[in-house]
Design an enzyme around this catalytic site. Structure first.
Site, PDB file in Angstrom:
ATOM      1  N   GLY A 210     -56.488   1.282  83.857  1.00 29.29           N
ATOM      2  CA  GLY A 210     -55.569   3.070  84.100  1.00 29.29           C
ATOM      3  C   GLY A 210     -54.531   2.029  83.971  1.00 29.29           C
ATOM      4  O   GLY A 210     -54.219   1.205  83.330  1.00 29.29           O
ATOM      5  N   ASN A 211     -53.445   2.523  84.702  1.00 30.75           N
ATOM      6  CA  ASN A 211     -51.902   2.257  84.573  1.00 30.75           C
ATOM      7  C   ASN A 211     -51.438   2.222  85.555  1.00 30.75           C
ATOM      8  O   ASN A 211     -51.607   2.731  87.006  1.00 30.75           O
ATOM      9  CB  ASN A 211     -51.156   3.273  83.540  1.00 30.75           C
ATOM     10  CG  ASN A 211     -51.409   4.638  84.020  1.00 30.75           C
ATOM     11  OD1 ASN A 211     -50.782   4.979  84.908  1.00 30.75           O
ATOM     12  ND2 ASN A 211     -51.711   5.201  83.000  1.00 30.75           N
ATOM     13  N   ARG A 212     -49.810   2.205  86.043  1.00 36.97           N
ATOM     14  CA  ARG A 212     -49.313   1.767  87.217  1.00 36.97           C
ATOM     15  C   ARG A 212     -48.934   2.746  87.483  1.00 36.97           C
ATOM     16  O   ARG A 212     -47.562   3.105  88.785  1.00 36.97           O
ATOM     17  CB  ARG A 212     -47.889   1.225  87.146  1.00 36.97           C
ATOM     18  CG  ARG A 212     -48.740  -0.695  86.514  1.00 36.97           C
ATOM     19  CD  ARG A 212     -47.287  -1.550  86.548  1.00 36.97           C
ATOM     20  NE  ARG A 212     -46.108  -0.978  87.325  1.00 36.97           N
ATOM     21  CZ  ARG A 212     -45.054  -1.918  87.228  1.00 36.97           C
ATOM     22  NH1 ARG A 212     -44.791  -1.750  86.186  1.00 36.97           N
ATOM     23  NH2 ARG A 212     -44.369  -1.461  88.866  1.00 36.97           N
TER      24      ARG A 212
END
Ligand code: CTP
Length: 417
Positions: A210-212
């Site tokens: 995923g990412n932030r």
């Protein structure tokens, strides 16, 4: 910058335990910059003192029809004419009956009868009263005359029982107020599709890449576009905030899902704003069972589809969307990288984020962006909250649509070529 700012809102409060929540509602409206005039029924004053509302709104609540005649003006008529919106929260069964039958026995009902401002009703009562055919018939009469309804919700009631009849929460009523006020906004009739949040690329049933991204910027864009009157589709992945009400929600967790959802909406999209942080890579294999730590796994990655590139290709065929806005999350050579991204992806505008700044970009409520346009324009905005950034972006979108001679007829639901 905010649709509630400088609006004149009448807040009618009737007798019910939920009157205490109306204090919070009043405070939220005032904080958003609205001028709030409270009107209270006799019974409402048994639950909350007028002084409380007076202190919060900065105006003495109206509790008596004759109070309105002071100063030589026909009070309820003047008030009714000034109002942009009339919210009644909580609305009791008794006052609902009065409104449905055109009663004018107090300041609240007399003003409701006089105003042409939209009515937003937030009923609160015991389940049996709500479900009674008399109440339902009164409600139908009011809705048919154009009143807007928020709630009631199911939950714990004043009697101690659980059932339908709880007043909607103040923040939900505020959202509905924004939607009602948006009807004739400057973007009415424009169809805007926004992507938001981060994608998840699954390795196995419990693990993903995923990412932030929090989704806050995309949600702010959706909310502000909605407030300006646009019809909004929100395609969203993983977010730490809820999608706003009053927009068409399309969940899409993987890059592949974002691609499919975005392409499907293109024929009915006038403006596409791609604010989602879409993964560039995904595991080549997604395991159907959880990977065991004993197994020495090497995760091989492959490229995901570039959604905006696919949009550019489809756009060349169907001529929609009219305008595409991208985001660029950069950490070095900010402007040069953003410009080349704008050209590569055939965008009219790109919003550049310096994601290394602590107070802007990922997860926080504020952002500092630079807006670049295809005609060479560049505008650096100071640090501001994400809704204010969204407002600026949409103002620029509106300007660009005007500059290329694209108009849309308010309420028609589509752009005119
Ligand atoms: N984007 C997209 N499809 C992807 C990745 C990104 O459509 N697979 C969109 C984003 O929503 C954003 C824009 O492209 O509007 C730029 O995203 P960004 O991550 O900054 O750029 P990338 O295209 O991934 O390029 P790079 O990794 O080289 O910075």
């Amino acid at each position: 910058m905010n649709i509630l700012a400088d609006k004149t809102i009448l807040l009618g409060v009737t007798g019910g335990i939920a009157a205490y929540k109306a204090v919070d509602l009043c405070s939220k409206l005032v904080q958003a910059g609205a001028h709030v005039q409270v009107l209270m029924t006799y019974t409402a004053q048994k639950f909350v003192a007028p002084l409380t509302f007076g202190a919060i709104s900065g105006r003495q609540p109206i509790t008596d029809l004759w109070q309105l005649y002071e100063g030589g003006r026909i009070g309820h008529v003047a008030l009714a004419q000034e109002a942009d919106l009339f919210i009644i929260a909580p609305l009791s069964a008794h006052t609902m009956a009065g409104l449905a039958h055109g009663a004018a026995d107090g300041p609240l009902t007399a003003t409701a009868l006089s105003t042409r401002a939209p009515l937003l009703l937030a009923p609160a009562m015991e389940s049996h009263m709500w479900e009674h055919p008399a109440t339902q018939a009164n409600l139908q009469a009011l809705i048919q005359r154009g009143a807007h309804l928020v709630g009631p919700e199911v939950g714990r009631l004043a009697s101690g029982g659980i059932g339908i009849g709880r007043m909607a929460e103040p923040e939900v009523i505020v959202e509905h107020a924004r939607i009602v006020l948006s009807r004739k906004g400057p973007l009415a009739g424009l169809r805007v599709t926004i992507t938001a949040g981060g994608t998840r690329e699954w390795m196995d049933p419990v693990r993903f890449m995923g990412n932030r991204s929090s989704g806050k910027m995309g949600v702010a864009l959706a909310r502000v576009a909605r407030d300006l009157g646009a019809h909004v589709n929100l395609i969203y992945g993983a977010m730490t905030v809820d999608p706003p009400i009053g927009v068409h929600r399309v969940p899409a967790m993987r890059a592949e899902d974002m691609l499919r959802a975005t392409l499907a909406l293109l024929p009915e999209t006038d403006v596409l704003i791609s604010a989602a942080a879409i993964a560039d890579f995904r595991p080549v294999v997604t395991y159907e069972t959880k990977l065991k730590k004993e197994t020495d796994q090497e995760i091989r990655l492959e490229r995901t589809p570039d959604v905006l590139k696919a949009v550019a290709e489809r756009r060349a065929e169907i001529g929609m969307p009219r305008l595409v806005v991208g985001f660029a999350a950069e950490t070095s050579d900010l402007v040069a990288n953003a410009r080349s991204k704008m050209e590569r992806k055939n965008l009219e505008m790109i919003v550049l984020n310096d994601v290394t700044a602590a107070d802007a970009g990922f997860e926080v409520d504020t952002n500092r962006v630079t807006i670049l346009t295809r005609d060479g324009g560049i505008e650096s905005l100071p640090l501001m909250d994400k809704e204010a950034v969204a407002y600026h972006i949409l103002q620029r979108v509106r300007g660009l649509l005007g500059a290329v001679g694209i108009g849309w007829s308010p309420g028609a639901g589509s752009l005119l070529p």
